[in-house]
Motif scaffolding. Structure first.
Motif, PDB file in Angstrom:
ATOM      1  N   ASN A  11       0.858  -1.184   0.000  1.00  0.00           N
ATOM      2  CA  ASN A  11       0.000   0.000   0.000  1.00  0.00           C
ATOM      3  C   ASN A  11       0.891   1.230   0.000  1.00  0.00           C
ATOM      4  N   LYS A  13       0.754   4.102  -1.609  1.00  0.00           N
ATOM      5  CA  LYS A  13       0.172   5.450  -1.593  1.00  0.00           C
ATOM      6  C   LYS A  13      -0.098   5.926  -0.180  1.00  0.00           C
ATOM      7  N   SER A  14      -0.592   5.041   0.687  1.00  0.00           N
ATOM      8  CA  SER A  14      -0.927   5.476   2.047  1.00  0.00           C
ATOM      9  C   SER A  14       0.339   5.827   2.831  1.00  0.00           C
ATOM     10  N   HIS A 180       0.663  -1.582  10.830  1.00  0.00           N
ATOM     11  CA  HIS A 180       0.656  -0.522   9.810  1.00  0.00           C
ATOM     12  C   HIS A 180       0.637   0.840  10.496  1.00  0.00           C
ATOM     13  N   LYS A 183      -1.708   3.517   9.167  1.00  0.00           N
ATOM     14  CA  LYS A 183      -3.148   3.352   9.391  1.00  0.00           C
ATOM     15  C   LYS A 183      -3.486   3.363  10.877  1.00  0.00           C
TER      16      LYS A 183
END
Length: 199
Positions: A11, A13-14, A180, A183
């Motif tokens: 992931n 982009k995040s 993560h 997140k």
């Protein structure tokens, strides 16, 4: 400049958005020769261990990463990116990892629901710059079915999911987190900020 290694899994982009939000200049790395221009590196990852290693090897990243680490550049593996730091993974099939740290990555056990998905408290076992400014036992967001299978000298944090499992490691300039941070709200961003400050 912090390089985020793009090897077709993760992931990206995040993580990029999180680092840009924290005002750290980042670049998506798609060729191994770009690695040497970076002051620090992030290896993200979502997916299967064998496929990830296949992609890293095929794209010529392994030697470039090793050279950067040998130069002392701060390196952070996230989720699958942490798992790849170890010698062997057993997802789908036995596969060699990068071997920067000792240990094996195996399927979670202890009668728990797999994948492990959601928020869990982490227990920081060792004082480390990554933990600067965090609360005592912060919650982090996890999505994984595999983890480092035993406690090693490099483990700096654990969580409880059926049993105590390692979720962060560090040795010199090599660091990895199973959760993560991108997140995991403000405390996850604090970890990324701390890494950026090391760079």
């Amino acid at each position: 400049m912090i390089g985020i290694i793009d090897y077709g899994m993760g992931n990206l982009k995040s993580i990029r958005k999180a680092m840009e939000y924290l005002n750290y200049p980042v670049k998506m790395i798609t060729r191994p020769e770009e690695i040497q221009k970076m002051s620090g590196l992030i290896l993200p990852g979502v997916g299967a261990f064998p496929k990830a290693m296949e992609n890293l090897i095929r794209n010529g990243f392994v030697e470039a990463i090793k050279y950067a680490i040998d130069q002392g550049k701060p390196f952070l593996g996230i989720c699958l990116g942490m798992q790849l730091l170890f010698e062997v993974g057993y997802e789908d099939q036995k596969a060699s990892g990068l071997g920067f740290l000792s240990g094996e990555v195996k399927r979670l056990k202890g009668g728990v629901k797999i994948p492990h998905m959601g928020w869990n408290r982490i227990y920081c076992k060792v004082e480390h710059p990554l933990w600067q400014g965090l609360s005592k036992e912060p919650y982090m967001y996890f999505v994984h079915s595999y983890a480092l299978s035993e406690m090693t000298d490099d483990v700096i944090a654990t969580t409880i999911y059926g049993e105590e499992i390692p979720v962060a490691v560090a040795r010199e300039n090599i660091m990895g987190v199973q959760f993560h941070p991108e997140k995991s709200g403000d405390e996850g961003l604090r970890i990324l900020k701390n890494f950026g400050e090391m760079v």
